[in-house]
Design an enzyme around this catalytic site. Structure first.
Site, PDB file in Angstrom:
ATOM      1  N   GLU A  89       0.816  -1.226   0.000  1.00  0.00           N
ATOM      2  CA  GLU A  89       0.000   0.000   0.000  1.00  0.00           C
ATOM      3  C   GLU A  89       0.840   1.263   0.000  1.00  0.00           C
ATOM      4  O   GLU A  89       0.537   2.228  -0.703  1.00  0.00           O
ATOM      5  CB  GLU A  89      -0.958   0.017   1.206  1.00  0.00           C
ATOM      6  CG  GLU A  89      -2.177  -0.881   1.059  1.00  0.00           C
ATOM      7  CD  GLU A  89      -1.913  -2.311   1.469  1.00  0.00           C
ATOM      8  OE1 GLU A  89      -0.768  -2.610   1.907  1.00  0.00           O
ATOM      9  OE2 GLU A  89      -2.831  -3.140   1.357  1.00  0.00           O
TER      10      GLU A  89
ATOM     11  N   HIS B 254      -9.165  -5.095  11.030  1.00  0.00           N
ATOM     12  CA  HIS B 254      -9.769  -4.974   9.698  1.00  0.00           C
ATOM     13  C   HIS B 254     -11.090  -4.213   9.708  1.00  0.00           C
ATOM     14  O   HIS B 254     -11.846  -4.278   8.757  1.00  0.00           O
ATOM     15  CB  HIS B 254     -10.006  -6.362   9.098  1.00  0.00           C
ATOM     16  CG  HIS B 254      -8.770  -7.023   8.588  1.00  0.00           C
ATOM     17  ND1 HIS B 254      -7.687  -7.274   9.392  1.00  0.00           N
ATOM     18  CD2 HIS B 254      -8.438  -7.484   7.352  1.00  0.00           C
ATOM     19  CE1 HIS B 254      -6.753  -7.870   8.668  1.00  0.00           C
ATOM     20  NE2 HIS B 254      -7.175  -8.000   7.435  1.00  0.00           N
TER      21      HIS B 254
END
Lengths: 328, 370
Positions: free
Chosen positions: A62, A131
């Protein structure tokens, strides 16, 4: 205009596809966006439509691919970065917070960053603590970025199309829990302006303000409260930056009561900011202080019952409304 | 400290005639000497201005490393993007930034390249394709990959041709230990992106020697090779060598559309920043490197080659002193940014308290000149 009904995820894809046809500078990159059709199938078919030079599978990296996209945006390209989850954006904090929103300022106006970063945000799928981030709590603190959180399929298309055309960096937060939601979505060009909240349900007794998935919880609560004779005005903020405080204030001056619903943590959040602004603008109009419904101030839990208790829901919203209206 | 001193360059030119040592024209050599003298004088006066409190914040001096910025930028074309870290004054000047905008930026004045909003660490020059000046160690490396990606995308996807550009992404040896750098190299390799990661290996990340902070410090290009990048080790105190070797690296990266990693051995003669007493290294080590001063080496080579004499050198240096003095005067006369500037350049769009954006003088001046 047809009365076509499609899913939220398809509305997102349609916005990307139409903008990519319109402007060759627009491209999509992220993990599994091409050959896999997107982890949540948002980009289904786009690889065939545009080829691998414009729909780009990245490795799980990322910080690297977000930073790469920002560099490309400095040169005038218009990248759409998909984070499979905004939870994964934390490893890209430096590029997305230090570079994208500050480049225009640091360069004295020389280099903007017309980038859209989009992906799944928020809890609700028993994904545990790491998450389930609601990043709007942290990231809305940063000037220089715009933040859009659609709650309905037509807004998903219209707001994403607006985001792609925007010259400033846009953080676009989608709820995986809404992706299968169906609704009427215009087929052709459809742009929803930023900074314009919308009244989803008119009412007279209390203003319920929210954005993203909890708008639906607010509508559920309003339905329940209507049976008790309480009339809720539900406002969908759509964008947090820019924030349409005027629409909220106009409503609160009518209802004299306000409940803010925000699924991020309460401490230093969009909800606390909206409450502060409503207090400042409507001090003499309010019959009670602004009430706030947030996720519980704990890490997001896994167990289904704990997660249900953790998130804002219609029951907790209804309780807050009754409290705001001094209804026992 | 052994490998730091082991890699120190010889102070002499090696006895070979100048024409054999470089493909550069006399005009180019004069230009490089001018640029290196300009950077040196600029940095000396920057230190003075900092001590006089005309410059605030963090300030990192480039003295000693001039051959790197000058030799590398000479090896690429003007349209090729350049991005660097926070020790960036030298790159800005080598790229062609008028020193007045650079000095005014550090003085926090509206005439600065970023209207005084960036400071020493954030030199941006759109007309000269310099994309910063970045303050977080290693942060510019994914940006460098992205700049090169964008040029290739423009050349190939939008224009339908072949890649014509290469991007220079400078970093210090301290950035070797940042994760983002590996991600930037991996992506560049995967996607055949022509970016050259130029490690200005001055042996220290702040006060930590490369041996103390970096594995494989004796052969850092192994890190690039691990991602499939061709690695090069280049002696960075001699601008002739930097140019000759970097030209090959850049030409290859451009033609093959492939990334590369360069270990450019250099030395900063001053501290990490203005507040650094340099207790982590010995005076012997500093003197060893100072004996290989890149400006002296080019001057001696040009004198040997009959391209300049002592008088000519002194005259050229004197011109640079005048240029920098005029830059300081210009910077001092440039006004502080109006308080309304606080809310400009936050967003392109005007809304709420935000008043949109406008180009700084460095851009409008360039547009006004033919």
């Amino acid at each position: 205009m047809s009365e076509r009904i499609i899913e939220f995820r398809d509305a997102l894809r349609e916005a990307m596809s139409q903008e990519m046809h319109r402007d060759p500078r627009v491209f999509l990159l992220g993990e599994e966006v091409a050959e896999y059709d997107g982890a949540y199938k948002v980009s289904r078919g786009m690889l065939e439509e545009f080829g691998p030079r414009r729909v780009i599978d990245t490795p799980i990296s990322e910080s690297g691919f977000a930073g790469m996209a920002i560099g490309a945006a400095m040169l005038g390209l218009r990248p759409i970065v998909e984070f499979m989850s905004w939870s994964f954006s934390l490893v890209a904090a430096d590029p997305i917070l230090n570079n994208a929103p500050k480049m225009l300022y640091m360069s004295g106006g020389q280099f903007g960053c017309p980038i859209v970063i989009r992906g799944n945000d928020g809890a609700g799928g028993q994904l545990g603590s790491t998450h389930s981030w609601c990043v709007e709590g942290m990231f809305s603190n940063v000037p220089g970025l715009k933040m859009a959180i659609p709650a309905f399929p037509d807004d998903a298309k219209g707001m994403l199309a607006t985001a792609i055309r925007d010259d400033d960096p846009v953080f676009f937060l989608e709820s995986e829990r809404l992706l299968a939601m169906k609704g009427h979505v215009p087929e052709g060009d459809h742009y929803v302006p930023f900074g314009k909240a919308v009244v989803r349900r008119p009412g007279t007794d209390v203003t319920l303000f929210s954005f993203g998935r909890p708008v639906h919880f607010c509508l559920d609560a309003a339905e329940e409260l209507a049976k008790e004779g309480i009339s809720c005005e539900v406002i969908d903020g759509r964008t947090i930056r820019p924030l349409d405080i005027d629409t909220i204030v106009e409503s609160v001056r009518k209802t004299n009561a306000c409940v803010v619903v925000d699924q991020s943590w309460s401490f230093g959040s969009p909800g606390s900011e909206v409450a502060a602004q409503v207090h400042a603008h409507c001090f003499d109009d309010l019959d009670n202080h602004v009430m706030r419904v947030h996720s519980a101030d704990v890490p997001s839990p896994y167990a289904a019952n704990l997660e249900q208790a953790f998130l804002p829901n219609a029951r907790r919203i209804a309780e807050a409304v009754r409290s705001a209206l001094y209804v026992a | 400290m052994s490998s730091v001193t082991d890699s120190a360059p010889p102070a002499a030119s090696g006895g070979r005639p100048l024409a054999e040592r470089t493909s550069a024209t006399p005009t180019q050599l004069h230009e490089w000497l001018r640029q290196m003298l300009l950077i040196r004088e600029f940095e000396v006066r920057t230190m003075q201005a900092y001590q006089d409190k005309k410059i605030g914040g963090f300030c990192h001096i480039y003295i000693g490393q001039e051959a790197v910025a000058v030799g590398c930028t000479a090896a690429v074309q003007h349209a090729d993007p350049v991005v660097t870290a926070y020790r960036d004054h030298g790159h800005a000047l080598a790229r062609g930034m008028d020193p007045k905008y650079c000095m005014a930026e550090m003085f926090g004045r509206i005439g600065g390249c970023a209207k005084g909003k960036g400071g020493s660490m954030h030199m941006f020059d759109k007309p000269n394709n310099l994309f910063g000046g970045h303050g977080i160690v290693g942060a510019q490396t994914p940006l460098g990959t992205g700049l090169a990606f964008a040029k290739k995308y423009q050349d190939e996807v939008i224009d339908g041709g072949v890649n014509k550009h290469v991007t220079l992404c400078f970093l210090g040896d301290g950035a070797l230990n940042q994760g983002g750098f590996y991600e930037a190299m991996n992506l560049a390799s995967l996607f055949d992106i022509p970016v050259i990661f130029v490690v200005e290996n001055n042996g220290y990340s702040m006060g930590t020697s490369i041996e103390r902070g970096t594995s494989m410090s004796h052969r850092i290009i192994a890190k690039g090779e691990g991602c499939g990048l061709t690695g090069y080790e280049i002696e960075g105190m001699d601008v002739l060598t930097v140019y000759e070797e970097m030209k090959k690296v850049a030409d290859t990266a451009r033609a093959e559309s492939r990334p590369a990693m360069v270990d450019l051995r250099t030395y900063r003669f001053k501290g990490h920043s203005m507040s650094d007493p340099r207790k982590y290294r010995t005076r012997d080590e500093e003197q060893h490197w100072e004996a290989g001063d890149p400006i002296t080496r080019l001057r001696d080579a040009m004198i040997e080659g009959g391209l300049i004499d002592e008088e000519g050198f002194k005259a050229l240096n004197k011109v640079q002193k005048t240029v920098v003095r005029e830059a300081i005067n210009w910077a001092e006369q440039s006004p502080e940014p109006d308080i309304s500037e606080l809310y400009t350049d936050v967003y392109v769009e005007k809304f709420g308290p935000y008043t949109g954006t406008s180009m700084p003088q460095i851009v409008t001046d360039a547009e006004a000149s033919p």
